[in-house]
Design a protein around this motif. Structure first.
Motif, PDB file in Angstrom:
ATOM      1  N   HIS A 196     -18.691   2.239  40.914  1.00  0.00           N
ATOM      2  CA  HIS A 196     -18.179   1.446  41.937  1.00  0.00           C
ATOM      3  C   HIS A 196     -16.910   0.678  41.679  1.00  0.00           C
ATOM      4  O   HIS A 196     -15.884   0.562  42.460  1.00  0.00           O
ATOM      5  N   ASP A 197     -16.877  -0.046  40.556  1.00  0.00           N
ATOM      6  CA  ASP A 197     -15.906  -0.916  40.435  1.00  0.00           C
ATOM      7  C   ASP A 197     -14.873  -0.376  39.252  1.00  0.00           C
ATOM      8  O   ASP A 197     -13.875  -0.893  38.938  1.00  0.00           O
ATOM      9  N   ARG A 198     -15.212   0.802  38.960  1.00  0.00           N
ATOM     10  CA  ARG A 198     -14.332   1.418  37.757  1.00  0.00           C
ATOM     11  C   ARG A 198     -13.469   2.771  38.280  1.00  0.00           C
ATOM     12  O   ARG A 198     -12.656   2.881  37.542  1.00  0.00           O
ATOM     13  N   ALA A 199     -13.976   3.133  39.346  1.00  0.00           N
ATOM     14  CA  ALA A 199     -12.990   4.506  39.740  1.00  0.00           C
ATOM     15  C   ALA A 199     -12.126   3.786  40.990  1.00  0.00           C
ATOM     16  O   ALA A 199     -12.610   3.149  41.783  1.00  0.00           O
ATOM     17  N   LEU A 240      -7.360  10.089  40.331  1.00  0.00           N
ATOM     18  CA  LEU A 240      -8.442   8.943  40.424  1.00  0.00           C
ATOM     19  C   LEU A 240      -8.351   8.443  39.066  1.00  0.00           C
ATOM     20  O   LEU A 240      -8.143   8.980  37.828  1.00  0.00           O
ATOM     21  N   ARG A 241      -8.288   7.018  39.049  1.00  0.00           N
ATOM     22  CA  ARG A 241      -7.991   6.087  37.848  1.00  0.00           C
ATOM     23  C   ARG A 241      -9.318   5.529  37.360  1.00  0.00           C
ATOM     24  O   ARG A 241     -10.028   4.948  38.536  1.00  0.00           O
ATOM     25  N   LEU A 242      -9.764   5.504  36.307  1.00  0.00           N
ATOM     26  CA  LEU A 242     -10.841   5.383  35.808  1.00  0.00           C
ATOM     27  C   LEU A 242     -10.703   4.122  34.905  1.00  0.00           C
ATOM     28  O   LEU A 242      -9.752   4.257  33.913  1.00  0.00           O
ATOM     29  N   ASP A 243     -11.249   2.785  35.037  1.00  0.00           N
ATOM     30  CA  ASP A 243     -10.890   1.680  34.406  1.00  0.00           C
ATOM     31  C   ASP A 243     -12.054   1.465  33.389  1.00  0.00           C
ATOM     32  O   ASP A 243     -13.247   1.874  33.369  1.00  0.00           O
TER      33      ASP A 243
END
Ligand SMILES: *[C@@H]1O[C@H](CO)[C@@H](O)[C@H](O)[C@H]1NC(C)=O
Ligand SMILES: *[C@@H]1O[C@H](CO)[C@@H](O)[C@H](O)[C@H]1NC(C)=O
Ligand SMILES: *[C@@H]1O[C@H](CO)[C@@H](O)[C@H](O)[C@H]1NC(C)=O
Ligand SMILES: *[C@@H]1O[C@H](CO)[C@@H](O)[C@H](O)[C@H]1NC(C)=O
Ligand SMILES: *[C@@H]1O[C@H](CO)[C@@H](O)[C@H](O)[C@H]1NC(C)=O
Length: 255
Positions: free
Chosen positions: A81-84, A98-101
């Motif tokens: 939810h907050d990471r993609a 897509l950025r994955l944090d």
């Protein structure tokens, strides 16, 4: 000849087919960092009827879904939810990356980017090969032992580097700075131990492939009391953890 060329060109335009591209190589990124999983097509696609689905290839977990012009956070797996992060402004350029944090070890694996338009669909697989890390854990609580007892001092390694490629694990006394036991390039060196520990320390050899570099200390003595450090070296990385060993009163021995 020209006619044939024109016919083929027209067919291509009307077929509206596309190829989905990903990164040329598997990705490697440090723990906690951000990584962009590339997914794009050569020509922009109309946003109407466009659907982009990012999934874990192995578990089918939904990482991100873009449909009918918007991201559907409600169907996405909670953990992402907050990471993609999907680049909504890039869609018009046919870019569905897509950025994955805040990368975690569990993020290692393969991701499928599936693109559906009215006419066609396509996909690419992006591999996140390694989340680079070297985490060493000992024991948060101190260990108590009686004179003469055997104890295990925990040391576990979690890394993208396989245990057999770890160059060195050095157990030493952090308080008095004496070597306890050394492991280097797949071998244990008992001769490197301080005299105090000679013939009393060993690794659990069968456990090493699992990253368990715990130390077995036999027939504990009074002078063994202290702080033990397990220091690990792998490539440019190094990390350590400590374990505190306390001695019980020998008068209480033999309950
Ligand atoms: C797609 O967008 C991402 C994020 O802005 C960017 O890093 C990447 O270079 C873009 N890729 C292409 C092919 O335009
Ligand atoms: C050592 O590790 C084992 C297995 O994870 C665990 O059960 C045990 O409680 C640990 N011991 C200490 C003193 O932390
Ligand atoms: C340890 O052994 C494995 C397999 O035999 C080998 O691939 C690896 O390179 C060795 N590691 C070191 C650090 O020498
Ligand atoms: C490491 O292996 C030993 C021997 O099997 C076991 O007693 C210990 O709990 C293991 N430690 C961890 C942290 O898994
Ligand atoms: C042990 O690790 C800590 C960070 O966790 C570091 O600050 C310290 O210098 C390390 N100690 C040794 C002896 O390598």
């Amino acid at each position: 000849m020209y006619i044939m060329f024109i016919v083929i060109a027209i067919l291509l335009v009307f077929a509206d087919g596309f190829t989905v591209h990903g990164p040329p190589d598997p990705l490697v990124a440090p723990l906690g960092s951000s990584v962009v999983l590339l997914c794009y097509v050569d020509e922009p696609l109309p946003v109407k009827d466009l659907e982009v689905e990012w999934k874990r290839t192995d578990s089918e977990t939904l990482v991100h879904l873009f449909v009918d012009g918007e991201s559907r956070a409600e169907v996405q797996q909670q953990d992402y939810h907050d990471r993609a992060h999907f680049f909504t402004d890039q869609i018009q350029h046919g870019n569905f990356s897509l950025r994955l944090d805040n990368l975690r070890a569990e993020d290692e694996g393969k991701y499928t980017c599936k693109v559906y338009s009215e006419q066609d669909s396509g996909e690419t697989v992006v591999q996140l090969k390694d989340v680079e890390r070297l985490l060493v854990s000992g024991s948060s609580r101190s260990i108590s032992a009686y004179d003469g007892e055997d104890v295990t001092l925990n040391c576990t390694v979690d890394s993208h580097i396989k245990p057999e490629h770890i160059e060195e694990v050095s157990w030493k006394r952090a308080d008095v700075d004496i070597p306890v036991l050394l492991y280097q390039n797949n071998e244990t060196f008992p001769d490197s131990s301080d005299e105090q520990y000679t013939d009393r320390v060993e690794f659990f050899t069968d456990e090493i492939p699992k990253g368990n570099f715990s130390l077995r200390l036999k027939s504990v003595r009074t002078e063994d009391k202290g702080v033990y450090m397990c220091e690990v070296f792998a490539g440019v990385l190094s990390a350590n953890a400590t374990v505190v060993l306390q001695l019980g009163e020998s008068t209480k021995h033999g309950k």
